[in-house]
Design a protein around this motif. Structure first.
Motif, PDB file in Angstrom:
ATOM      1  N   ARG A 140       0.840  -1.201   0.000  1.00  0.00           N
ATOM      2  CA  ARG A 140       0.000   0.000   0.000  1.00  0.00           C
ATOM      3  C   ARG A 140       0.878   1.255   0.000  1.00  0.00           C
ATOM      4  O   ARG A 140       1.968   1.263   0.561  1.00  0.00           O
ATOM      5  CB  ARG A 140      -0.922   0.010   1.220  1.00  0.00           C
ATOM      6  N   PRO A 142       2.157   4.825   1.138  1.00  0.00           N
ATOM      7  CA  PRO A 142       2.134   5.517   2.437  1.00  0.00           C
ATOM      8  C   PRO A 142       1.180   6.710   2.396  1.00  0.00           C
ATOM      9  O   PRO A 142       0.887   7.252   1.326  1.00  0.00           O
ATOM     10  CB  PRO A 142       3.586   5.965   2.627  1.00  0.00           C
ATOM     11  N   LYS A 143       0.709   7.119   3.573  1.00  0.00           N
ATOM     12  CA  LYS A 143      -0.193   8.276   3.634  1.00  0.00           C
ATOM     13  C   LYS A 143       0.485   9.527   3.097  1.00  0.00           C
ATOM     14  O   LYS A 143      -0.151  10.360   2.454  1.00  0.00           O
ATOM     15  CB  LYS A 143      -0.665   8.490   5.066  1.00  0.00           C
ATOM     16  N   ALA A 144       1.767   9.666   3.394  1.00  0.00           N
ATOM     17  CA  ALA A 144       2.530  10.802   2.886  1.00  0.00           C
ATOM     18  C   ALA A 144       3.750  10.255   2.149  1.00  0.00           C
ATOM     19  O   ALA A 144       4.684   9.755   2.767  1.00  0.00           O
ATOM     20  CB  ALA A 144       2.965  11.727   4.010  1.00  0.00           C
ATOM     21  N   SER A 145       3.719  10.314   0.829  1.00  0.00           N
ATOM     22  CA  SER A 145       4.815   9.762   0.026  1.00  0.00           C
ATOM     23  C   SER A 145       6.093  10.572   0.238  1.00  0.00           C
ATOM     24  O   SER A 145       6.076  11.804   0.199  1.00  0.00           O
ATOM     25  CB  SER A 145       4.439   9.777  -1.453  1.00  0.00           C
TER      26      SER A 145
END
Length: 484
Positions: A140, A142-145
């Motif tokens: 998945r 990440p929330k903040a690349s």
């Protein structure tokens, strides 16, 4: 084909067949009777047959498959027309990796059906929902690349897999390189859809902070996408922000130190003034005591002289009575007159004592004037005390504005307040009442607990008791104490 980036699937997958739309007609005589068959990992499930509903049947059936460490499972969907006398006819089918369908997990999605495996002829559309409970699949995003990758879809317009997590792990030297001789299916380790015009669409943040979009075809020339390490940039921004906050805190600390020095200097001046007033008061009290003693002595001496005058007058009266009975009355009268003149002279001798008494009364008036002067200075001292309290309140308001300042700075502020309170306490003696900040309070029970805990930590705590009165202001609470 290179190694697959998917982790082995371990869990349960549920597929709900909702409906079909626009199915092609494969039966020449009469109406066709469609049903759906789905195969995952060698296990098949099929729906009930919808009789005489040729093109838009609705099923609403849900099926489950157990996956135990299965690598890259595929979903094979086939729509049949049920016949009674001959073999069933294939209306359309679709073979697609499970990871593609999971890109829209837990949502209703539309998938195409094809007449043959070459994906060249449309045979209708199916609506279904896929759910997976377990572990495995594509990594998945990440929330903040770290590299600013916003979205990455590999497949067709209708069917595509979310490969942002895969690309996040493939960044090397701040670039994504797609080699000319390696098609996308080998790059990712799976084919989003056999046949068809597939491509990769990547949205990311460029070095200028603007969103950019790159498209890579299944068969492509060498493509390189330059990325930025946004995590490093964020760390630099955080460092600059921290340095700015530290500089601001240093400036605020300087202001607090200046305020502390001013408060200490003012406290010293007030202490000196109170000491001078106290010495002047003692001197006046001593002078009043001396004048009172002198006045008492003068009044006692005057009383003694008056007693002498009374005694002499009694003797004169007695002599006059005796002379009235003698023959030589005139002669006695002359003698008595002479004695009387002597008495008058003695009375004149007492006049200096009367003048001294008048002088003592004048000194008394002078002392009373000095007492009034002392009272005026005392009122001036009370005004200075009131000004000090107002300054303390102003400092409290300034301190309330500094809530974002680090705890160490607030400690310095509290130390300055404690020093000022101690100096005022030693100068002026304990006040009858005092109000202190104890922190946020939400009820009377908590007020009593916090008030007594605060009192136990103060050097003047033994002289005061909590009154039970408290109030909240400016996001904190204050308790009222009275002197025992």
């Amino acid at each position: 084909m290179s190694a697959c980036h998917e982790k082995k699937y371990l869990g349960k997958v549920w597929i709900t067949v909702i409906r079909c739309a626009g199915l092609r007609k494969v039966q020449n005589i009469g109406e066709q009777d469609p049903y759906v068959e789905i195969e995952v990992n060698g296990k098949k499930h099929k729906t009930k047959t919808m009789h005489d509903i040729e093109f838009n049947p609705e099923f609403g059936e849900r099926f489950m498959w157990d996956l135990e460490n299965v690598e890259s499972p595929e979903v094979f969907i086939r729509v049949w027309n049920e016949n009674t006398m001959v073999l069933d006819d294939v209306i359309g089918d679709l073979r697609v990796p499970l990871c593609v369908l999971l890109a829209k997990e837990n949502k209703e999605q539309r998938v195409p059906l094809f007449r043959s495996m070459n994906r060249q002829h449309d045979a209708g559309t199916m609506f279904l929902k896929v759910e997976f409970f377990g572990e495995g699949g594509l990594p998945r995003a990440p929330k903040a690349s770290r590299y600013g990758i916003l979205t990455a879809k590999y497949g067709t317009f209708e069917l595509s897999a979310d490969v942002a997590g895969v690309l996040e792990n493939k960044v090397a030297s701040m670039k994504l390189d797609f080699v000319e001789d390696v098609p996308l299916r080998d790059y990712f380790g799976f084919d989003a859809l056999a046949g068809g015009n597939k491509h990769l669409v990547v949205s990311y943040l460029g070095a200028d902070g603007k969103v950019k979009r790159s498209v890579v075809d299944e068969e492509h020339d060498h493509v390189s996408i330059a990325l930025v390490d946004w995590a490093e940039k964020k760390a630099e921004a955080e460092k600059m922000k921290f340095e700015a906050q530290a500089a601001e805190a240093k400036r605020e600390n300087t202001k607090i130190n200046q305020a502390r020095e001013e408060a200490l200097q003012k406290a010293k001046e007030e202490a000196k003034a109170r000491a001078e007033i106290h010495a002047e008061k003692e001197r006046m009290q001593k002078a009043i005591a001396e004048c009172s003693a002198q006045l008492a002595a003068a009044e006692l001496s005057l009383e003694k002289e008056e007693d002498k005058v009374v005694a002499l007058e009694a003797e004169v009266a007695e002599a006059e009575a005796v002379l009235s009975n003698t023959a030589n009355l005139e002669e006695e009268i002359v003698k008595l007159s002479a004695a009387k003149e002597g008495l008058y002279k003695e009375v004149d001798g007492l006049k200096p004592f009367e003048a001294k008494l008048v002088e003592q009364q004048q000194k008394k008036k002078s002392l009373q004037k000095e007492i009034r002067t002392y009272q005026q200075r005392n009122r001036l001292a009370q005004k200075m005390q009131h000004d000090a309290s107002s300054r303390e309140k102003s400092l409290n308001e300034e301190i309330a504005k500094l809530k974002g300042v680090p705890a160490a700075v607030r400690g310095v502020v509290n130390m300055a307040r404690e020093i000022k309170t101690t100096v005022a306490f030693k100068m002026m003696g304990p006040p009858a009442k005092r109000t202190e900040c104890v922190g946020p309070i939400w009820g009377n029970y908590e007020a009593a607990t916090k008030a007594n805990n605060f009192l136990a930590k103060q050097m003047w705590g033994n002289d005061y008791a909590f009154t039970g009165q408290w109030y909240s202001k400016g996001g904190t609470s204050y308790c009222v104490y009275k002197r025992k």
